[in-house]
Motif scaffolding. Structure first.
Motif, short mmCIF file in Angstrom:
data_model
loop_
_atom_site.label_atom_id
_atom_site.label_comp_id
_atom_site.label_asym_id
_atom_site.label_seq_id
_atom_site.Cartn_x
_atom_site.Cartn_y
_atom_site.Cartn_z
N ILE A 16 -7.10 1.93 -6.15
CA ILE A 16 -7.51 2.78 -4.98
C ILE A 16 -7.73 1.59 -3.81
O ILE A 16 -8.11 0.58 -3.97
N TYR A 17 -7.00 2.06 -2.62
CA TYR A 17 -7.23 0.80 -1.51
C TYR A 17 -8.32 1.26 -0.67
O TYR A 17 -8.32 2.19 0.09
N TRP A 18 -9.30 0.57 -1.02
CA TRP A 18 -10.68 0.67 0.13
C TRP A 18 -10.62 -0.07 1.22
O TRP A 18 -10.07 -1.08 1.47
N CYS B 268 0.87 -1.26 0.06
CA CYS B 268 -0.04 0.01 0.09
C CYS B 268 0.79 1.26 0.15
O CYS B 268 1.97 1.20 0.62
N VAL B 269 0.32 2.23 -0.70
CA VAL B 269 1.15 3.49 -0.76
C VAL B 269 0.11 4.70 -0.46
O VAL B 269 -1.08 4.44 -0.58
N LYS B 270 0.72 5.92 -0.29
CA LYS B 270 0.18 7.16 -0.09
C LYS B 270 0.57 7.96 -1.39
O LYS B 270 1.64 8.14 -1.34
N VAL B 271 -0.40 8.21 -2.25
CA VAL B 271 -0.33 8.90 -3.56
C VAL B 271 -0.48 10.52 -3.07
O VAL B 271 -1.58 10.53 -2.46
N THR B 272 0.36 11.34 -3.20
CA THR B 272 0.33 12.84 -2.85
C THR B 272 0.37 13.61 -4.24
O THR B 272 0.85 13.19 -5.01
N GLY B 273 -0.24 15.08 -3.79
CA GLY B 273 -0.09 15.87 -4.78
C GLY B 273 -0.91 15.71 -6.07
O GLY B 273 -1.65 14.83 -6.20
N ARG C 242 -3.05 0.75 -3.61
CA ARG C 242 -2.30 -0.57 -3.68
C ARG C 242 -1.61 -0.87 -4.86
O ARG C 242 -2.39 -0.78 -5.98
N ILE C 243 -0.41 -1.17 -4.99
CA ILE C 243 0.17 -1.55 -6.01
C ILE C 243 -0.19 -3.04 -6.64
O ILE C 243 0.01 -4.00 -5.86
N ILE C 244 -0.88 -2.83 -7.94
CA ILE C 244 -1.48 -4.42 -8.29
C ILE C 244 -0.53 -5.01 -9.47
O ILE C 244 -0.71 -5.93 -9.80
#
Length: 175
Positions: free
Chosen positions: A111-113, A52-57, A77-79
Motif C-alpha cells: 500500500i502506498y501511504w 506507484c500504481v492504481k489498483v482497480t476492481g 507501490r511496486i516493491i
C-alpha cells in the motif's frame, strides 16, 4: 490499463505542503524494497520497481495502471517483480499477476501511504480519499513508520506489519 488477478490477503487529512516528520516519511522506508527486486524481465515496462500504481476492481477482476507517486490515484507501490505470485516476499500487501505474450510476471505491491490523506480499503478496492470525507465509511490514516520490528504491537490502533522486511506502518481509523 493492465488487467489481471490480485491477492488481498493482508489486513486491513487535509492537504499540506509541509514536509512530513522523519517518522512519517512513507515515500522512503528503509528496507521497503525486497531483495532481489526483480527475478524476471517480463513486465519491466508495465511494472517497474519503485513505481506507484492504481489498483482497480475486485480481487478476481483487478486492473492496474501507472499513477504518480504522491498523486491522487496512487494506491500501491511496486516493491518487487517476480515470475510467480508465490515468489513475492511474504509480507507484501498485494500481488498482481499477469500472463502476457512477453511472459509471465507478478507485481508484488505494498500500500502506498501518504502523509496528507487517507485510504479507504475495502473488498471493493483501495481509494485515496480525504480523511474527513464521510462518504467513505472506512478511512485509514497512516501515522508513522516503525523500523526494526516484526509486529504492530507498538501501534495504538494497529497497523500493517512487514515482519520479513522489519518495518510497520501504524494506522488509525478515521471517525
Amino acid at each position: 490499463v493492465v488487467t489481471g488477478c490480485q491477492d488481498s490477503s493482508r489486513p486491513s487529512t487535509a492537504s499540506t505542503n509541509a514536509a512530513p516528520p522523519a517518522e512519517t516519511n512513507f515515500a522512503s522506508i528503509p528496507g521497503e524494497f525486497a531483495s532481489p527486486a526483480a527475478t524476471t524481465q517480463a513486465g519491466a515496462e508495465e511494472a517497474p520497481i519503485g513505481a506507484c500504481v492504481k489498483v482497480t476492481g475486485k480481487p478476481w477482476e483487478a486492473g492496474m495502471r501507472p499513477a504518480d507517486c504522491g498523486g491522487p490515484d496512487a494506491t500501491h507501490r511496486i516493491i518487487q517483480r517476480v515470475t510467480n505470485p508465490d515468489e513475492c516476499v511474504s509480507d507484501i500487501d498485494r500481488r498482481f499477476y499477469q500472463n502476457t505474450a512477453a511472459g509471465e510476471w507478478t507485481a508484488c505491491l505494498d500500500i502506498y501511504w501518504a502523509f496528507t490523506d487517507c485510504l479507504s480499503i475495502t473488498d471493493a478496492g483501495t481509494h485515496r480519499v480525504s480523511c474527513v470525507d464521510q462518504s467513505f465509511p472506512t478511512r485509514v490514516r497512516a501515522t508513522k513508520v516503525v523500523l526494526d520490528t516484526s509486529t504492530a504491537d507498538m501501534c495504538p490502533e494497529g497497523g500493517y506489519d512487514h515482519p520479513e522486511r522489519r518495518f510497520t506502518i501504524c494506522t488509525e481509523t478515521q471517525k
